[in-house]
Design a protein around this motif. Structure first.
Motif, mmCIF file in Angstrom:
data_model
loop_
_atom_site.group_PDB
_atom_site.id
_atom_site.type_symbol
_atom_site.label_atom_id
_atom_site.label_comp_id
_atom_site.label_asym_id
_atom_site.label_seq_id
_atom_site.Cartn_x
_atom_site.Cartn_y
_atom_site.Cartn_z
ATOM 1 N N LYS A 6 0.591 -1.414 -0.050
ATOM 2 C CA LYS A 6 0.541 0.076 0.299
ATOM 3 C C LYS A 6 0.779 0.767 -0.122
ATOM 4 O O LYS A 6 1.718 1.448 1.040
ATOM 5 C CB LYS A 6 -1.247 0.100 1.107
ATOM 6 N N THR A 8 2.104 5.034 0.375
ATOM 7 C CA THR A 8 1.839 6.407 1.808
ATOM 8 C C THR A 8 0.916 7.758 0.841
ATOM 9 O O THR A 8 1.533 7.376 0.184
ATOM 10 C CB THR A 8 2.975 6.133 2.749
ATOM 11 N N SER A 138 -9.712 3.139 1.094
ATOM 12 C CA SER A 138 -9.402 4.925 1.215
ATOM 13 C C SER A 138 -9.450 4.297 2.373
ATOM 14 O O SER A 138 -10.115 3.505 2.613
ATOM 15 C CB SER A 138 -10.622 5.619 0.745
ATOM 16 N N PRO A 139 -8.823 5.085 3.962
ATOM 17 C CA PRO A 139 -8.985 4.386 5.035
ATOM 18 C C PRO A 139 -10.431 5.102 5.762
ATOM 19 O O PRO A 139 -9.862 4.420 6.613
ATOM 20 C CB PRO A 139 -8.040 6.199 5.968
ATOM 21 N N GLU A 140 -11.108 5.811 5.149
ATOM 22 C CA GLU A 140 -12.987 6.572 5.098
ATOM 23 C C GLU A 140 -12.910 5.126 5.166
ATOM 24 O O GLU A 140 -13.658 4.478 6.301
ATOM 25 C CB GLU A 140 -13.612 6.776 4.683
ATOM 26 N N LYS A 143 -11.686 1.922 8.207
ATOM 27 C CA LYS A 143 -12.741 2.715 9.200
ATOM 28 C C LYS A 143 -13.881 1.798 9.409
ATOM 29 O O LYS A 143 -14.384 1.138 9.992
ATOM 30 C CB LYS A 143 -12.509 3.900 9.158
#
Length: 572
Positions: A6, A8, A138-140, A143
């Motif tokens: 992944k 950064t 995506s991080p969202e 989460k």
């Protein structure tokens, strides 16, 4: 080149196997970091590279109670990171191998999928579900899946492999069940499963699942009753024989624990109620399987992640039927992309189904009051909790007064361990200067009460601050006071002077420890002669150019110098 990771915000990242360093024969793996540029292309797996760059050995965490990423990498046989630039990389040749071939074939499939009408967010989830590639989610979205208790479906595992096995078995139905036909079926099934495993990146969860289903297929071919627990143990030992580092992989540990408890506990839960309606039975099985898996994985999950999704069973009830449809359409789409781009009507169907899946996950995750966060859980509590769970299940299977007594004794043991840990926490006193980029955080702990000294922005967002929350959770304590930074502090009969950018300080004070923050313009030699401190602490809020000058002066004056960005946090 071994594997793509992944990216950064700044760099593309790859795992590479090292052959030579400065013309000397070397072994092991490193992570190659390449800055993102508009015209830069992804490197092909299997490429042999000559790289000019700086090698950094894995670091220990610079703050207390944080996840030790350096140790994690070493457990994965990765010992350093290399930082370079695109113009410092030369591709010398290409080493053809089965792994490289499958990896690049996967990249071709992903590239063809990207050309289809599937939107970006849904495409990234599809790549995770079918090909095991989570790098671009995506991080969202991640989460949401974590909070909903559905993160496991983004890792290709037994659920996905089971579907692939059913799909292959369906395709092979025309082949006769004669001795030769049966052997041909077995060969094609095992080859297909392992090809899929390699294509999906050979993650611990998929290796475990494919190994188990391969044993199951062999057992069916030999027409023998397969003891699933024996299969589970043999598959685990076989995997660890070839890849011992998997033992330290969190996903490997969680997947085996979850599967063991599904096999052991789910039949007990299923017998509590046996509905006559097939549809109700289907959903009841989903609930019992979910509870069995979560009971098995819960202590280890809390130990590693310090949180627990309370609505996991709601998530599974809502998404598992939908997931089967997505897998069916997704596999068809992937098969088509090996030859051609996906037709628009299939692409739009997948996009709609995954968008619906994401919407359900987001809706469940929005009830964040049911996500229990920042749970303190020690190693001793982990082992004692599994002891309690195992003993309760044994008592349920064969109720007896003696077993019930042992269950209560184990619960009492777990409570004693918790009380001892709390007692240890209450007896501790410490002051910590954290390593924090461009800011300063100092905490003073008295028992389980912590006072945080920092600026306004840090103090207002303490609940979302990873450094502080990790420290609080690990030490069973809580923030009882938030204060602005002070120039003079006292702790355990030691006088601490904090000098900030204002560079205002009283000459009459003779501190034991000098803490310098926010890059003050000062004459270090004069400061040392004025105060004669026993030690000087410098945190991450200072300019590096200043720090080097101060360090050289302290070395000359023989004053201990502690720079948090190199030596880590400072603790009294």
């Amino acid at each position: 080149m071994v594997e793509k990771l992944k990216s950064t915000q700044k760099n593309k990242r790859y795992i590479t196997a090292v052959k030579n360093i400065d013309l000397e024969r070397s072994f092991g793996k490193v992570i190659l970091n390449i800055p993102k540029e508009d015209n830069s292309k992804n490197l092909k797996i299997g490429s042999r590279l000559e790289v000019i760059g700086i090698v950094f050995k894995n670091k220990n965490p610079l703050n207390p109670s944080l996840f030790d990423y350096g140790k994690y990498l070493e457990n994965q046989e990765i010992y350093a990171q290399v930082y370079t630039k695109p113009n410092q990389i030369k591709i010398t040749n290409y080493e053809a191998s089965l792994w490289a071939g499958f990896s690049n074939f996967r990249e071709t499939i992903i590239s063809n999928l990207e050309k289809s009408a599937i939107s970006n967010e849904e495409l990234n989830v599809l790549n995770a579900l079918i090909l095991g590639q989570q790098q671009d989610i995506s991080p969202e979205v991640l989460k949401d899946y974590q909070y909903a208790g559905a993160i496991h479906i983004l890792s290709v595992s037994g659920l996905h492999v089971g579907f692939i096995l059913l799909f292959i078995t369906f395709l092979l139905k025309p082949i006769s069940n004669s001795r030769k036909g049966s052997l041909l079926k077995l060969t094609l099934v095992v080859l297909s499963l392992w090809s899929f495993a390699i294509l999906a990146g050979l993650s611990p969860s998929i290796v475990r699942s494919v190994t188990m289903f391969s044993f199951l297929a062999i057992g069916i071919h030999l027409r023998r009753t397969v003891n699933i627990f024996h299969t589970l143990v043999v598959s685990m030992l076989l995997i660890l024989l070839f890849k011992p580092s998997f033992l330290f992989d969190v996903g490997f540990q969680l997947s085996y624990l979850a599967l063991f408890f599904i096999l052991w506990l789910q039949p007990i839960l299923a017998n509590i109620w046996q509905p006559k309606n097939k549809i109700i039975t289907y959903f009841w099985d989903i609930i019992t399987v979910s509870f069995a898996a979560q009971i098995g994985a819960m202590p280890l999950s809390i130990y590693y992640f310090h949180q627990f999704p309370g609505l996991f069973f709601v998530t599974n009830l809502l998404i598992l039927p939908l997931l089967g449809i997505i897998m069916a359409v997704g596999v068809v789409a992937v098969l088509i992309t090996t030859f051609h781009t996906v037709p628009e009507f299939i692409a739009k169907a997948i996009e709609f189904l995954i968008a619906l899946l994401n919407s359900i996950i987001h809706w469940v995750a929005s009830f964040d009051v049911f996500v229990f966060k920042n749970i303190s859980f020690s190693t001793a509590m982990l082992w004692s909790s599994y002891l309690v769970i195992i003993l309760i299940i044994l008592w349920i299977k064969r109720p007896a007064f003696k077993r019930l007594t042992i269950v209560f004794a184990s619960i009492l043991l777990m409570q004693i361990i918790f009380i001892i840990k709390k007692k240890e926490s209450q007896n501790n006193e410490e002051l910590i200067v954290f390593n924090y980029k461009k800011n300063t955080i100092i905490t003073e702990r008295n028992g389980n009460a912590v006072t945080v000294y920092s600026n306004d922005s840090i103090r207002k967002n303490l609940y979302s601050n990873l450094l502080i929350q990790s420290y609080l959770v690990d030490n069973f304590c809580e923030v009882t006071a938030k204060k602005s930074l002070q120039n003079l502090m006292y702790f355990k009969h030691q006088k601490i002077l904090v000098i900030d950018s204002s560079c205002i300080y009283q000459k009459e004070i003779y501190p034991d420890i000098l803490v310098i923050i926010q890059s003050p313009k000062l004459n270090m030699q004069r400061l040392i002669k004025t105060y004669k401190p026993k030690e000087i602490i410098v945190d991450g809020s200072n300019f590096k150019s200043y720090i080097r000058i101060w360090e050289a002066t302290c070395k000359k004056e023989k004053i201990p110098f502690h720079y948090t960005n190199e030596k880590g946090f400072y603790k009294i």
